[in-house]
Design a protein around this motif. Structure first.
Motif, short mmCIF file in Angstrom:
data_model
loop_
_atom_site.label_atom_id
_atom_site.label_comp_id
_atom_site.label_asym_id
_atom_site.label_seq_id
_atom_site.Cartn_x
_atom_site.Cartn_y
_atom_site.Cartn_z
N ALA A 53 68.99 14.99 77.18
CA ALA A 53 68.40 15.72 76.07
C ALA A 53 68.49 14.86 74.82
N GLY A 54 67.46 14.93 73.99
CA GLY A 54 67.46 14.22 72.71
C GLY A 54 66.58 14.94 71.72
N GLY A 55 66.90 16.23 71.50
CA GLY A 55 66.15 17.00 70.52
C GLY A 55 65.51 18.24 71.12
N ILE A 56 64.62 18.87 70.36
CA ILE A 56 64.05 20.16 70.77
C ILE A 56 62.53 20.19 70.54
N HIS A 57 61.84 20.60 71.57
CA HIS A 57 60.40 20.89 71.48
C HIS A 57 60.22 22.39 71.29
N LEU A 58 60.74 23.18 72.26
CA LEU A 58 60.73 24.65 72.15
C LEU A 58 62.13 25.15 72.49
N ARG A 59 62.64 26.12 71.75
CA ARG A 59 63.93 26.72 72.10
C ARG A 59 63.84 27.50 73.41
N HIS A 236 62.42 13.87 76.76
CA HIS A 236 63.83 14.08 76.44
C HIS A 236 64.06 15.30 75.56
N LEU A 237 63.01 16.00 75.21
CA LEU A 237 63.18 17.16 74.33
C LEU A 237 63.43 18.42 75.14
N ILE A 238 64.36 19.23 74.69
CA ILE A 238 64.54 20.56 75.29
C ILE A 238 63.22 21.31 75.14
N SER A 239 62.73 21.85 76.24
CA SER A 239 61.44 22.57 76.17
C SER A 239 61.37 23.64 77.25
N SER A 240 60.75 24.76 76.91
CA SER A 240 60.56 25.82 77.91
C SER A 240 59.26 25.62 78.68
N ASP A 241 58.55 24.51 78.41
CA ASP A 241 57.36 24.11 79.17
C ASP A 241 56.27 25.18 79.15
N TYR A 643 63.29 15.21 67.12
CA TYR A 643 63.71 14.10 67.98
C TYR A 643 65.05 13.57 67.46
N TRP A 644 65.99 13.37 68.35
CA TRP A 644 67.28 12.80 67.96
C TRP A 644 67.52 11.53 68.75
N GLU A 645 67.88 10.45 68.05
CA GLU A 645 68.19 9.23 68.80
C GLU A 645 69.33 8.44 68.15
N LYS A 646 70.05 7.71 69.02
CA LYS A 646 71.14 6.89 68.53
C LYS A 646 70.56 5.61 67.95
N LYS A 647 71.14 5.18 66.83
CA LYS A 647 70.64 3.94 66.23
C LYS A 647 71.63 2.81 66.45
N VAL A 648 72.90 3.05 66.10
CA VAL A 648 73.93 2.03 66.31
C VAL A 648 75.11 2.71 67.02
#
Ligand SMILES: *[C@@H]1O[C@H](CO)[C@@H](O)[C@H](O)[C@H]1NC(C)=O
Ligand SMILES: *[C@@H]1O[C@H](CO)[C@@H](O)[C@H](O)[C@H]1NC(C)=O
Ligand SMILES: *[C@@H]1O[C@H](CO)[C@@H](O)[C@H](O)[C@H]1NC(C)=O
Length: 721
Positions: A53-59, A236-241, A643-648
């Motif tokens: 997971a790396g963020g949210i599209h739909l709860r 990678h987004l959480i989604s209920s599709d 969208y959530w992502e690691k940078k360093v």
């Protein structure tokens, strides 16, 4: 024969017998947020260990509808979660919690069904069987606790909302929304049987409409067979599709502007016999050559990875939108025109069955047995909706020495299992695997809920199109033999416990992915037909069978192999919540605004983010001299993506960024807006801190604005409150 005939039969009955209204029931509907950790936990569905997971599209939500006799003497509860599958671990804890909260008498194992839509974009880690948790790095308490709490909350809310009302049924055809992804298996069913149907997937949507005695709308359940894999395994987004988006559209439509999850009306888009269906209606093709894949094996150049099915849309988001919208539009039409009145008792029947040695009566003189669970070679090939790794292909009925040798290092299957599972070549003898803990369920929950003539069959897996038709026929026959001529049997998979797929005997012989994943052997479907026919007998009699063997409970053995989220850090001179990339000064209606913030991991304090949001699009309102920012969209909305992502990443901390993308609706009121981001971060001493940040404000201007004009007509200045 399709459902149309029962509607006609029933309508004739109504006229002839002069039946008036259907029966009056007590009905309650409830919804609760179950979104869970939005980062760093593997998603459940494609069995891809690196799909975090790396963020949210739909709860994600748990939705519940409770139906009772007027005196509450009999109730049944239909729960549907926006996750990949039902799971026995969830049931165990939900029923414990309901008992603790004094609701255990009313709602229990027998009358409460907990099912899932089968979205492949929800966090994993809620299964107690290792086959379903080795790709999610084991059992994840943070996913699991939120699911259990959410299911219970949705039941409590439905319980507290109960009022008198009626139920109506309707059915209609929805085309262009699913295709069959294993035609070679389907075509192995007898031609006489196939001729009874126009299509190789079920195109009929059945709906139940729940309305108050006073005419207020309460809830919808739609049953339609389609895999929610519009969002593919690169997501990678959480989604209920597509199913969740259909619920979103229906609930937004009925709830008069209430934010998601907070309106009274609940719209469940349950799945049905979707096992061999795909929403990727443009069909599979070779991604190297653009040509067709091989029919029997779904490979290109001997590689399953090169044969991929695509959706009707431009990309996976667009495909999700189209397939979701199709289901919403059809359900709305059926809801508005539903007139078939439901009458008769509320009931439920339940039994645990050990499927490893289930006697299947083939004819008067011959009985055979199902097998201990095993996955075949073609399971590892995956499907055209998400292929597996290595050189596995669908339709493999032989296996090979190399993988047999590797398999034997992990677990050598018994001869008995190999013979029983034939013609499936066994890749994983899961029914004989108990390290690090039990790999697969043996005991399954079987259940039917009844509301008048509606019989909801809760099945512990994914039934293919023809398997589902046969099961419904078996149950329909029992009801009719007992005088309930107008019975409407529906089927919901992924309920209560998950045991992979169920194909017909004939489909099993072909060993496509679904046959290779039919775990209890070639007689699995016949066993379930027998079991559900038996349950139906008890249900129409209003009696109960013996409860069967106890449910398996391995919760004490569960472990997680995931590290907890690390300390959050930022470069010198900035703070968490600060803007990294700001919004533009103005956007057109229909455009896309975005902003990026220094962030903390959304996996922290996932519980505190329930019914909350990482994202707010806020509109500026003026009242005299004061101004006020009011949220108009949040992270549950279709128009926002987080969208959530690691940078360093260093040994002891992580710097990360949150990017918020806002698709500005083309009818968005002109005005001044900004984007807000909030969450939690972890400090060096391990404490969690709430943070928030804001983009600069931006103007939304007319779609057709031309340079030199006033971008905002004075008539459309920000509204005052
Ligand atoms: C997933 O969909 C995207 C478009 O949204 C596409 O670029 C990608 O190739 C697809 N991946 C798979 C594995 O289907
Ligand atoms: C299921 O049945 C098999 C075969 O009869 C037996 O060995 C096994 O212990 C049973 N499993 C459970 C969990 O009851
Ligand atoms: C019953 O089924 C078995 C196995 O398919 C078959 O060998 C046998 O002939 C059948 N008996 C009858 C009476 O149909």
């Amino acid at each position: 024969m399709s459902g149309r005939s029962w509607i006609i039969v029933l309508m004739c009955f109504c006229v002839k017998e002069g039946l008036g209204q259907g029966d009056l029931y007590l009905i309650g509907a409830g919804i609760a947020d179950i979104t869970g950790p939005a980062a760093d936990v593997p998603l459940m569905g494609y069995a891809k260990p690196d799909q975090y997971a790396g963020g949210i599209h739909l709860r994600l939500y748990s939705r519940t509808i409770i139906t009772c006799e007027l005196d509450e003497s009999n109730c049944n509860v239909f729960v549907n979660m926006d996750i990949a599958t039902g799971a026995s671990a969830i049931n165990i804890k939900v029923f414990e919690m309901l008992r603790d909260r004094g609701l255990g008498e009313l709602y229990n194992e027998k009358n409460t069904a907990i099912s899932a839509t089968h979205t492949h974009s929800g966090p994993g880690g809620y299964h107690q069987f290792f086959l379903f948790s080795f790709t999610t790095s084991g059992f994840q308490d943070d996913s699991f606790d939120i699911l259990v709490e959410g299911v219970v909350r949705s039941i409590e809310r439905a319980h507290n909302n109960k009022k008198e009302g009626y139920v109506y049924l309707n059915e209609g055809e929805l085309l262009d929304t699913s295709i069959n992804r294993s035609p070679p298996a389907y075509m192995n069913n007898p031609s006489s049987e196939r001729r009874r149907y126009d299509y190789d997937t079920d195109k009929d949507m059945t709906i139940a409409k729940f309305v108050g005695e006073d005419g207020t709308d309460i809830a919808l359940i739609s049953w339609y067979a389609v895999h929610p894999v519009s969002m593919n395994n690169s997501n990678h987004l959480i989604s209920s599709d597509n199913k969740g988006y259909a619920s979103y559209l229906f609930e937004q439509d009925m709830n008069d502007g209430a934010p998601m999850g907070q309106g009274d009306f609940v719209a469940i888009f349950a799945n049905a016999n979707h096992g061999d269906t795909s929403p990727n209606t443009a069909g599979p093709r070779c991604i190297d050559t653009g040509g067709p894949c091989r029919y029997q094996t779904s490979t290109c150049n001997d590689r399953a990875q090169l044969c991929i099915a695509f959706g009707p849309g431009e990309d996976m988001f667009d495909s999700t939108r189209i397939i979701g919208e199709n289901q919403y539009v059809k359900a709305k039409e059926l809801y508005n025109s539903a007139t078939t009145e439901v009458a008769g008792p509320v009931g439920s029947v339940y039994q645990n069955a050990n499927m490893t040695h289930y006697p299947v009566k083939i004819n008067e003189t011959y009985t055979t047995y199902t097998c201990a669970a095993a996955m075949g070679y073609s399971f590892a090939a995956g499907t055209v909706d998400g292929p597996g790794e290595f050189t596995f292909f669908q339709g493999d009925t032989t296996g090979n020495d190399l993988w047999d040798a590797i398999r034997d290092l992990i677990k050598k299957p018994s001869d008995e299992l190999i013979q029983c599972q034939a013609p499936k070549p066994v890749l994983l003898p899961t029914g004989e695997m108990f390290t690090p803990w039990t790999w697969a369920p043996a005991v399954v929950q079987t259940q039917i809920l009844r509301i008048g003539q509606l019989a909801i069959n809760l099945v512990p897996g994914e039934f293919t199109t023809m398997a589902g038709r046969r099961l419904r026929d078996s149950v329909r026959d029992v009801f009719r033999q007992n005088g309930v001529m107008n019975v409407v049997p529906v089927l919901t998979g992924l309920a209560n416990v998950y045991t992979d797929y169920v194909t017909t005997f004939e489909e099993y012989q072909i060993q496509r992915y679904e046959g290779a994943s039919t775990v209890f052997g070639q007689y699995t479907l016949q066993a379930y037909q027998q079991q559900y026919a038996m349950l139906a007998e008890f249900l129409v009699d209003n009696t109960s069978p013996d409860p069967g063997p106890p449910s398996e409970n391995y919760l004490d053995e569960q472990q997680s192999f995931l590290e907890p989220p690390s300390v959050d850090a930022v470069p010198k001179g900035v703070s968490i919540g600060d803007v990294y990339i700001d919004t533009d000064r103005r956007y057109r209606q229909g455009g896309v605004a975005s902003a990026t913030f220094w962030a903390g991991s959304p996996r922290h304090d996932a519980k505190a983010m329930i019914d909350s949001t990482f994202v707010s699009v806020e509109e500026l309102h003026h009242t005299g001299d004061t101004h006020l920012w009011i949220e108009v969209f949040n992270d549950a909305d279709w128009s926002t993506r987080f969208y959530w992502e690691k940078k360093v990443v260093t040994e002891d901390s992580t710097q990360s960024l949150a990017t918020i993308r806002f698709e500005i609706p083309s009818d968005m009121p002109l005005g001044t807006y900004r984007i807000r981001h909030q969450g939690f971060y972890k400090t060096k001493d391990g404490n969690l801190q709430h943070y928030e940040g804001f983009s600069s404000s931006f103007e939304v201007i007319r779609k057709n604005y031309k340079r030199g004009e006033s971008p905002i007509p004075t008539t459309a200045m920000p509204t005052t409150i």
